[in-house]
Design an enzyme around this catalytic site. Sequence first.
Site, PDB file in Angstrom:
ATOM      1  N   GLN A  95      57.675  24.245  58.521  1.00 32.23           N
ATOM      2  CA  GLN A  95      58.301  25.571  58.525  1.00 32.23           C
ATOM      3  C   GLN A  95      59.608  25.480  59.309  1.00 32.23           C
ATOM      4  O   GLN A  95      59.900  24.447  59.927  1.00 32.23           O
ATOM      5  CB  GLN A  95      57.365  26.631  59.123  1.00 32.23           C
ATOM      6  CG  GLN A  95      56.452  27.259  58.086  1.00 32.23           C
ATOM      7  CD  GLN A  95      56.005  28.670  58.432  1.00 32.23           C
ATOM      8  OE1 GLN A  95      55.715  28.997  59.569  1.00 32.23           O
ATOM      9  NE2 GLN A  95      55.925  29.515  57.419  1.00 32.23           N
TER      10      GLN A  95
ATOM     11  N   ASP B 173      58.421  33.488  51.739  1.00 35.25           N
ATOM     12  CA  ASP B 173      57.664  33.563  50.513  1.00 35.25           C
ATOM     13  C   ASP B 173      57.239  35.013  50.234  1.00 35.25           C
ATOM     14  O   ASP B 173      56.445  35.555  50.984  1.00 35.25           O
ATOM     15  CB  ASP B 173      56.445  32.634  50.556  1.00 35.25           C
ATOM     16  CG  ASP B 173      55.687  32.702  51.881  1.00 35.25           C
ATOM     17  OD1 ASP B 173      56.304  32.857  52.942  1.00 35.25           O
ATOM     18  OD2 ASP B 173      54.445  32.593  51.841  1.00 35.25           O
TER      19      ASP B 173
ATOM     20  N   GLU C 148      53.372  44.217  59.406  1.00 32.56           N
ATOM     21  CA  GLU C 148      54.086  42.955  59.222  1.00 32.56           C
ATOM     22  C   GLU C 148      55.562  43.172  58.904  1.00 32.56           C
ATOM     23  O   GLU C 148      56.417  42.405  59.338  1.00 32.56           O
ATOM     24  CB  GLU C 148      53.414  42.185  58.081  1.00 32.56           C
ATOM     25  CG  GLU C 148      54.067  40.886  57.693  1.00 32.56           C
ATOM     26  CD  GLU C 148      53.508  40.336  56.380  1.00 32.56           C
ATOM     27  OE1 GLU C 148      53.526  39.103  56.204  1.00 32.56           O
ATOM     28  OE2 GLU C 148      53.067  41.130  55.527  1.00 32.56           O
TER      29      GLU C 148
ATOM     30  N   GLN D  83      41.778  56.998  60.383  1.00 33.99           N
ATOM     31  CA  GLN D  83      43.015  57.162  61.130  1.00 33.99           C
ATOM     32  C   GLN D  83      43.467  58.613  61.004  1.00 33.99           C
ATOM     33  O   GLN D  83      43.098  59.302  60.047  1.00 33.99           O
ATOM     34  CB  GLN D  83      44.115  56.236  60.586  1.00 33.99           C
ATOM     35  CG  GLN D  83      43.793  54.758  60.657  1.00 33.99           C
ATOM     36  CD  GLN D  83      44.873  53.899  60.004  1.00 33.99           C
ATOM     37  OE1 GLN D  83      46.003  54.333  59.806  1.00 33.99           O
ATOM     38  NE2 GLN D  83      44.523  52.668  59.664  1.00 33.99           N
TER      39      GLN D  83
END
Length: 699
Positions: free
Chosen positions: A264, A384, A577, A29
Amino acid sequence: MNKPRKFIIDVEETKRLLLEQEDTDGDCQITIQDSGPKTISVGTADSDGYRKFEIRGTYQLSNLLQELALAAGHGRKHVVLDEARLNENPVDRLSRMIRNLFWDGLTRRIDAEGLEAICADPKNRTADHSPRIYIPYGEDEIFAYYKWVSETRPHLKLEVEMLPKDITPEYVKSINDRPGILSLAMRKQVDDQGNVTFKGVPFIVPGGRFNEMYGWDSYFEILGLAVDSRIDMAKGMVDNFVYEITHYGKILNANRSYYLTRSQPPFLTDMAMKVYERLPDDDQLKKDWLKIVIRAAIKEYHTVWMCEPRYDSDTGLSKFHPTGLGIPPETEASHFDHVILPYAKRLGLTIKEYAAKYQALEIHEPELDSYFLHDRAVRESGHDTTYRFDKRCANLVTIDLNSLLYKYEVDIGEIILRIFNNQFDLDDGTIETSEPWFERALARKERINKYLWNEEKCLYYDYDISQQKQSIYESVTGFWALWAGCASPEQAEKLVSLPKFEVLGGLVSGTEESRGPITLDRPNRQWDYPFGWAPHQIMTWRGLENYGYMTDARRLAYRWLFTITKSFVDFNGVVPEKYDVVTLSHLLKVEYGNVGVDFKFVPREGFGWMNASYQVGLSYLTSHMRRALGACTSPEVFFKHKVTKDVPAIPLEITSVSEHQRLKALVLEIDQNLASSPTVSDSNTVDATAIKDDTPPVK
């Protein structure tokens, strides 16, 4: 007039030189952390490569690397590149890549063609890595199809197993050493030879090691897909959830065998309406489809969230409380070593020996049973992990879950009333009307106010049923009450006046004070301060919008999108994320690391809900804000000057069934008045910078 500059480039040679010169840390990268000269010469197309032009800067060079990698992937040896592609506005470029590249990169399908991609499970830490698929009991045609796939494609080495009729926690634990994918919805098709076959209904995975369809991730992904007009994909994901409820009893944490006892956060009703509103105009087909989905949602509501062990009869509220047994198998092999170590030492065993005996029920340890119950509940919550839920999650009735269930109750009532003329027939012939659902919503709202609202601190908290008192952890999920519409205007105003969750890059998951001190023995948890997550941002924007605080929503959206855009520009197109929203960094030292950062040359997936948050977030910005974002103007500079303008916030608040209808008509009338008036803002605050532009929001 200057013509647009184009370059003719030898793909492999230029890529080699670029990496050799600029990728000084060898990660394939080009980022601001590389120490190369940040310039390379390329030949212009109108001179057949004779005249050279300097491409300069991290962003332009990383774009060049990405374009060369994409060209190489299509087998191109030479390519003509437009300079505009290398200098492309980063907002336009990222949005385009999400729409045209990332969603496709995250698409999976469970059938003969898609099994190889979906069976791979990076989380599998057992010795058995055989590709395996589990079929629901009674799905004989589907079972036969996958047996045929196994026989005709021996290179897959696919094992096909049928689940028992009753899926007990004991059974799920018994197959944890033989993990596999769970089948999802399929459609019959006729192939080129006239044979009847099956095609899997496609879905989006989050990305990285999360290579299956997740429960609450999918809701946010569907919001992004809706913005990008990918309605067929969004509809298919809802169909897959209906399949899960029908055959597995719940919307699963994800469609792997070790998640069979775990759900969930529930979003199905809003998910369904987001799709329904965008389906082609065939009223009967739309209604038939929606009926199937709402029947499934009603079943899920009653059999998952409103019965033991997830329903608490004392408070009348619900909690995360999965029914699994033993050690959660999807974690890294050493994840629970620090928990098991003292128990192993006590018996003179190694951690591995103790874990094996505990799993085999040769050792009984109630303290560990309790620990793993709460750990699985944390995973069911989607958060979590966090100190908010540490060693107590299954004892908490939470504001996020009960806000979602309030929304279920309101949605189902509205759908029955508005779309099905207050007559909704269930599979068993029972007729449902809207009134009981509105009454359930009213009752839940009262209980939320009684147990979860703290008037002194002006915030919603979780309630610990074992200690019979509110938790003291301050979580941004308190704003979910605004998304669901269960807060009063006064509560909303008090929530919005709290500055404690807003930092430079958006909203943090919780406050630093609630998280507590971080030490070697008490490390950071990824759902605590200083980390920010896409679902919390989106839920808060929508909640603020519901109550008329549009400028606050836009400001928070800008902060979050700036964080994403800056990393995208500086780090070779990365879309991870999560972020540290205090330092605006995706380079995190925290449990599980950060998914979405490990790619070569060009990002091809981003991360599911982060992609969605970008597309959804752009819809909140005015065109002036979007231009500022494209120039990477920091939030401090952009929001340095602002003026306020009050506009009444009229949320859709249910106080009674009849009041619900009156308020809905009032809100519609106010919306129409605002839309027809060019001088009235839909915000309670107006940025001075936006006034100069005088351009309506991009929606």
